[in-house]
Motif scaffolding. Structure first.
Motif, PDB file in Angstrom:
ATOM      1  N   SER A  24     -39.988  25.634 -14.388  1.00  0.00           N
ATOM      2  CA  SER A  24     -40.203  24.705 -13.272  1.00  0.00           C
ATOM      3  C   SER A  24     -41.388  23.784 -13.554  1.00  0.00           C
ATOM      4  CB  SER A  24     -40.452  25.481 -11.972  1.00  0.00           C
ATOM      5  OG  SER A  24     -41.701  26.141 -12.015  1.00  0.00           O
ATOM      6  N   GLU A  25     -41.324  22.604 -12.998  1.00  0.00           N
ATOM      7  CA  GLU A  25     -42.403  21.627 -13.180  1.00  0.00           C
ATOM      8  C   GLU A  25     -43.718  22.142 -12.621  1.00  0.00           C
ATOM      9  OE1 GLU A  25     -42.524  18.846 -15.024  1.00  0.00           O
ATOM     10  OE2 GLU A  25     -40.527  19.498 -15.664  1.00  0.00           O
TER      11      GLU A  25
ATOM     12  N   THR B   6     -61.137  39.299 -11.544  1.00  0.00           N
ATOM     13  CA  THR B   6     -59.881  39.894 -12.000  1.00  0.00           C
ATOM     14  C   THR B   6     -58.842  39.709 -10.908  1.00  0.00           C
ATOM     15  OG1 THR B   6     -61.018  41.524 -13.367  1.00  0.00           O
ATOM     16  CG2 THR B   6     -58.738  41.998 -12.781  1.00  0.00           C
ATOM     17  N   ILE B   7     -57.803  38.941 -11.244  1.00  0.00           N
ATOM     18  CA  ILE B   7     -56.729  38.616 -10.310  1.00  0.00           C
ATOM     19  C   ILE B   7     -55.434  39.244 -10.828  1.00  0.00           C
ATOM     20  CG2 ILE B   7     -55.368  36.722  -9.296  1.00  0.00           C
ATOM     21  CD1 ILE B   7     -58.307  36.785  -8.377  1.00  0.00           C
ATOM     22  N   ILE B   8     -54.683  39.843  -9.925  1.00  0.00           N
ATOM     23  CA  ILE B   8     -53.378  40.410 -10.252  1.00  0.00           C
ATOM     24  C   ILE B   8     -52.321  39.624  -9.491  1.00  0.00           C
ATOM     25  CG2 ILE B   8     -51.889  42.447 -10.187  1.00  0.00           C
ATOM     26  CD1 ILE B   8     -54.317  42.862 -11.985  1.00  0.00           C
ATOM     27  N   LEU B   9     -51.331  39.133 -10.202  1.00  0.00           N
ATOM     28  CA  LEU B   9     -50.182  38.487  -9.572  1.00  0.00           C
ATOM     29  C   LEU B   9     -49.036  39.480  -9.604  1.00  0.00           C
ATOM     30  CD1 LEU B   9     -51.855  36.037 -10.831  1.00  0.00           C
ATOM     31  CD2 LEU B   9     -49.724  34.794 -10.598  1.00  0.00           C
ATOM     32  N   TYR B  10     -48.317  39.560  -8.495  1.00  0.00           N
ATOM     33  CA  TYR B  10     -47.126  40.399  -8.432  1.00  0.00           C
ATOM     34  C   TYR B  10     -46.008  39.521  -7.902  1.00  0.00           C
ATOM     35  CZ  TYR B  10     -44.104  44.393  -7.611  1.00  0.00           C
ATOM     36  OH  TYR B  10     -43.058  45.274  -7.644  1.00  0.00           O
ATOM     37  N   GLU B  11     -44.998  39.330  -8.734  1.00  0.00           N
ATOM     38  CA  GLU B  11     -43.895  38.437  -8.400  1.00  0.00           C
ATOM     39  C   GLU B  11     -42.577  39.190  -8.531  1.00  0.00           C
ATOM     40  OE1 GLU B  11     -44.145  34.829 -10.885  1.00  0.00           O
ATOM     41  OE2 GLU B  11     -46.148  35.543 -11.416  1.00  0.00           O
ATOM     42  N   GLY B  12     -41.599  38.799  -7.732  1.00  0.00           N
ATOM     43  CA  GLY B  12     -40.275  39.390  -7.822  1.00  0.00           C
ATOM     44  C   GLY B  12     -39.217  38.309  -7.852  1.00  0.00           C
ATOM     45  N   TYR B  13     -38.196  38.528  -8.683  1.00  0.00           N
ATOM     46  CA  TYR B  13     -37.110  37.563  -8.845  1.00  0.00           C
ATOM     47  C   TYR B  13     -35.781  38.304  -8.817  1.00  0.00           C
ATOM     48  CZ  TYR B  13     -40.937  34.568 -10.121  1.00  0.00           C
ATOM     49  OH  TYR B  13     -42.114  33.862 -10.078  1.00  0.00           O
ATOM     50  N   VAL B  14     -34.730  37.632  -8.393  1.00  0.00           N
ATOM     51  CA  VAL B  14     -33.428  38.282  -8.261  1.00  0.00           C
ATOM     52  C   VAL B  14     -32.867  38.753  -9.602  1.00  0.00           C
ATOM     53  CG1 VAL B  14     -32.818  37.164  -6.084  1.00  0.00           C
ATOM     54  CG2 VAL B  14     -32.138  36.099  -8.235  1.00  0.00           C
ATOM     55  N   ASP B  15     -33.210  38.047 -10.673  1.00  0.00           N
ATOM     56  CA  ASP B  15     -32.719  38.440 -11.995  1.00  0.00           C
ATOM     57  C   ASP B  15     -33.499  37.687 -13.074  1.00  0.00           C
ATOM     58  OD1 ASP B  15     -31.656  35.825 -12.040  1.00  0.00           O
ATOM     59  OD2 ASP B  15     -29.621  36.514 -11.590  1.00  0.00           O
ATOM     60  N   ALA B  16     -33.149  37.941 -14.323  1.00  0.00           N
ATOM     61  CA  ALA B  16     -33.837  37.310 -15.450  1.00  0.00           C
ATOM     62  C   ALA B  16     -33.664  35.790 -15.448  1.00  0.00           C
ATOM     63  CB  ALA B  16     -33.343  37.905 -16.767  1.00  0.00           C
ATOM     64  N   ASN B  17     -32.509  35.313 -14.984  1.00  0.00           N
ATOM     65  CA  ASN B  17     -32.303  33.867 -14.896  1.00  0.00           C
ATOM     66  C   ASN B  17     -33.308  33.217 -13.957  1.00  0.00           C
ATOM     67  OD1 ASN B  17     -30.204  33.493 -16.699  1.00  0.00           O
ATOM     68  ND2 ASN B  17     -28.615  33.774 -15.147  1.00  0.00           N
ATOM     69  N   ALA B  18     -33.593  33.878 -12.845  1.00  0.00           N
ATOM     70  CA  ALA B  18     -34.556  33.336 -11.881  1.00  0.00           C
ATOM     71  C   ALA B  18     -35.959  33.287 -12.474  1.00  0.00           C
ATOM     72  CB  ALA B  18     -34.542  34.153 -10.595  1.00  0.00           C
ATOM     73  N   VAL B  19     -36.316  34.282 -13.284  1.00  0.00           N
ATOM     74  CA  VAL B  19     -37.615  34.258 -13.970  1.00  0.00           C
ATOM     75  C   VAL B  19     -37.672  33.063 -14.910  1.00  0.00           C
ATOM     76  CG1 VAL B  19     -39.152  35.474 -15.559  1.00  0.00           C
ATOM     77  CG2 VAL B  19     -37.919  36.758 -13.809  1.00  0.00           C
ATOM     78  N   GLU B  20     -36.602  32.872 -15.662  1.00  0.00           N
ATOM     79  CA  GLU B  20     -36.542  31.760 -16.610  1.00  0.00           C
ATOM     80  C   GLU B  20     -36.622  30.412 -15.884  1.00  0.00           C
ATOM     81  OE1 GLU B  20     -36.721  30.364 -20.402  1.00  0.00           O
ATOM     82  OE2 GLU B  20     -36.747  32.461 -19.773  1.00  0.00           O
ATOM     83  N   MET B  21     -35.935  30.296 -14.761  1.00  0.00           N
ATOM     84  CA  MET B  21     -35.997  29.059 -13.979  1.00  0.00           C
ATOM     85  C   MET B  21     -37.420  28.813 -13.476  1.00  0.00           C
ATOM     86  SD  MET B  21     -32.377  29.174 -11.892  1.00  0.00           S
ATOM     87  CE  MET B  21     -32.894  27.848 -10.823  1.00  0.00           C
ATOM     88  N   HIS B  22     -38.088  29.877 -13.044  1.00  0.00           N
ATOM     89  CA  HIS B  22     -39.479  29.756 -12.596  1.00  0.00           C
ATOM     90  C   HIS B  22     -40.364  29.255 -13.737  1.00  0.00           C
ATOM     91  CE1 HIS B  22     -43.344  30.603 -10.836  1.00  0.00           C
ATOM     92  NE2 HIS B  22     -43.621  31.436 -11.824  1.00  0.00           N
ATOM     93  N   ARG B  23     -40.227  29.878 -14.888  1.00  0.00           N
ATOM     94  CA  ARG B  23     -41.059  29.509 -16.034  1.00  0.00           C
ATOM     95  C   ARG B  23     -40.775  28.100 -16.550  1.00  0.00           C
ATOM     96  NH1 ARG B  23     -41.568  35.090 -19.578  1.00  0.00           N
ATOM     97  NH2 ARG B  23     -43.134  36.044 -18.218  1.00  0.00           N
TER      98      ARG B  23
END
Length: 99
Positions: free
Chosen positions: A72-73, A53-70
């Motif tokens: 990304s290549e 069981t692995i937990i990832l915890y990520e933080g982004y400056v805003d929703a746009n940054a999350v979308e850019m991450h998702r």
């Protein structure tokens, strides 16, 4: 667009015998993700009682940054194409900090 920071909590259940490869792939994914302009943090945690069981915890400056991450290549090539097939279960929650 809401300019609040967005945090991602992902709980993954890794298939038996696939943990080493998932961790190796996620090391590469993390190295690339923390270089993204809108990334605040990207950490992986392991359950003390169930190592699969692995937990990832990520933080982004805003929703746009999350979308850019998702979009990304490296996210598509590593996480979606290689890691997700090695998981039994995957739960992802997007969160805003309250206080």
């Amino acid at each position: 667009m809401d300019q609040k920071n967005v945090f991602v909590h992902a709980k993954w259940q890794v298939k038996e015998g696939k943990l080493d490869i998932v961790l190796q792939l996620m090391k590469e994914a993390r190295e690339k993700s923390v270089q993204e302009e809108g990334n605040l943090l990207y950490t992986l945690h392991q359950n003390q009682e169930d190592q699969n069981t692995i937990i990832l915890y990520e933080g982004y400056v805003d929703a746009n940054a999350v979308e850019m991450h998702r979009n990304s290549e490296h996210y598509k090539a590593i996480v979606l194409e290689q890691v997700v097939p090695l998981l039994e279960n995957r739960e992802v929650i997007l969160m805003n900090r309250l206080f």
